[in-house]
Design an enzyme around this catalytic site. Sequence first.
Site, PDB file in Angstrom:
ATOM      1  CD  GLU A   1      73.780  82.496  31.733  1.00 62.79           C
ATOM      2  OE1 GLU A   1      73.794  83.710  31.874  1.00 62.79           O
ATOM      3  OE2 GLU A   1      73.478  81.940  30.665  1.00 62.79           O
TER       4      GLU A   1
HETATM    5  C1  TNX Z   1      75.755  84.745  29.292  1.00 53.49           C
HETATM    6  S1  TNX Z   1      78.417  83.630  28.831  1.00 53.49           S
HETATM    7  C2  TNX Z   1      75.647  83.467  28.767  1.00 53.49           C
HETATM    8  C3  TNX Z   1      74.953  83.269  27.495  1.00 53.49           C
HETATM    9  C4  TNX Z   1      74.399  84.547  26.955  1.00 53.49           C
HETATM   10  C5  TNX Z   1      75.393  85.666  27.167  1.00 53.49           C
HETATM   11  C6  TNX Z   1      74.997  86.968  26.575  1.00 53.49           C
HETATM   12  C7  TNX Z   1      77.675  82.389  29.242  1.00 53.49           C
HETATM   13  C8  TNX Z   1      78.473  81.279  29.597  1.00 53.49           C
HETATM   14  N1  TNX Z   1      76.335  82.400  29.264  1.00 53.49           N
HETATM   15  O1  TNX Z   1      73.948  82.296  27.625  1.00 53.49           O
HETATM   16  O2  TNX Z   1      74.141  84.381  25.612  1.00 53.49           O
HETATM   17  O3  TNX Z   1      75.595  85.841  28.537  1.00 53.49           O
HETATM   18  O4  TNX Z   1      76.045  87.904  26.624  1.00 53.49           O
END
Ligand code: TNX
Length: 516
Positions: free
Chosen positions: A306
């Site tokens: 992300e």
């Molecule tokens: C996505 S899964 C994220 C996290 C969040 C999560 C909540 C991932 C690699 N990154 O930063 O906590 O969704 O479900």
Amino acid sequence: MAPHALIPLPAEVRIEPSDSFFVEEGTRIVVDPGDEDGLRIGEMLSELIGNTIETMPAVDTTVAEATSVIRLTRTGADPSLGPEGYLLDVGPTEVTVRAIEPEGLFYGVQTLRQLLPARMEYQAAFPSPLGSPVAQIRDMPRFGWRGAMLDVARHFLPAEDVMRFIDFMALHKLNVLHLHLSDDQGWRVEIEGWPRLTEYGGSTEVGGRSGGFYSAEDLEGIVAYAAERFIDVVPEIDMPGHTNAALASYPELNCDGVAPELYTGTSVGFSSLCPDLDVTYTFIDDVVRQIGAMVPSPWFHMGGDEVRELSEDEYADFVGRVQDIVRARGKRMVGWDEVALADIQDGALVQLWRPLWKGGDEALEAGAAEAATALKGGVDRALAAGAQVILSPADRVYLDLKYDSTTALGLTWAGTPDTRESYDWRVDELFADIPEASIAGVEAPLWSETVRGMSDVEFMAFPRLAGVAEIGWSAADSRSWDEYRLRLGEQAERWTALGINFYRSPLVPWREGSSN
Ligand code: TNX
């Protein structure tokens, strides 16, 4: 009623319900001479049994006269069952666990534990006979990576709680605990030379309450506790994004030299380490080296998810540089699936999490088709280079998602997988284009934006984590939801005895039990 309540389901089980083995006051546990691991595992079993009888069974290498024996041995083991496999033979007066490695002995003992009555799990149970049906079990896992992840960054979890979680993992033959040790909301492990990371960056958590962090001793304590239960602790320091806590602690890590405020909300994607600064890589090297020394795992998880603040090229270069640092420090890199957009090397692991694999899913936002194509191309290149994948499809195994719209805790961004959805899927169907040899295993992450404290953790993890454990351990052809839900229902009594705050999914016929 299910014929037995074993989870994960063993490869081969024969039960003879008409005949039983009983643990008695005189029961002895016997291990091979010189087998230190066997001795330790035998002592753990003795302590468990000791909850329900007056005298804890003695653990020894010989047995003079005993009418009832539990033997843990490496002789007569079947090497084709691999290092985690075991044979368990429960006879009327003697139980034998055979395995070539201590892992296998440990898992055989967990299976025996699940054959014995649930009341043995109470800490100070009233003395009462413990019987197991006569049985022959031959067992080995499907995958070598059977993981769970705790996000101790959004909400901190003290080391004792992590150890309690480790106990529950061990009962279900899980063998990897991935610890998400840093995020925007908190930095949770002490790093020498960078004291503000924890003093300041670890001081809060989501919602603005006071946070916390692990000292080196705390982390080493968790690692040792896990190792005794054959669980590898894989540390994650998420980067370049999810780094607000570090950026707030050290202005010099920011491109503009200005530290942001601490963050206690739940947005993602807004922070990034500065890829152009040399100090960024000095910092990362310090972190990888020190954590690598505290945690013996061969793996270092660099996050990588992300990131919205860098261009694609900046991101790929960054991941490449971190990968080099991780290798230079003697570790192998793991990253969330976005890292596949960089050049991933032999021996690394890509953790697939976005529900992109099947494509065209309604749950997906616009742009998902392109994202899926880019990800698949990247994963193909990574696999060709010799990397493998860990499967954590969010819409199936994310333990932080609500069970249904009425669950008080949890998020919904990838759906609301109840117990059936998190269990009733097959690796070879959902990930049909990935060869089994390229799959290291499965892992269920528990993100903690809405999950505060151990009681919340237990509620979101159980029963779903048991299902993921079975996907990781048991052969796909032996599994079916209709049969599994009966075995799952049988766990209520044991989980209650262990004090687990589990969710009574209406899909499962829970048998609460009334013994003791
Ligand atoms: C996505 S899964 C994220 C996290 C969040 C999560 C909540 C991932 C690699 N990154 O930063 O906590 O969704 O479900």
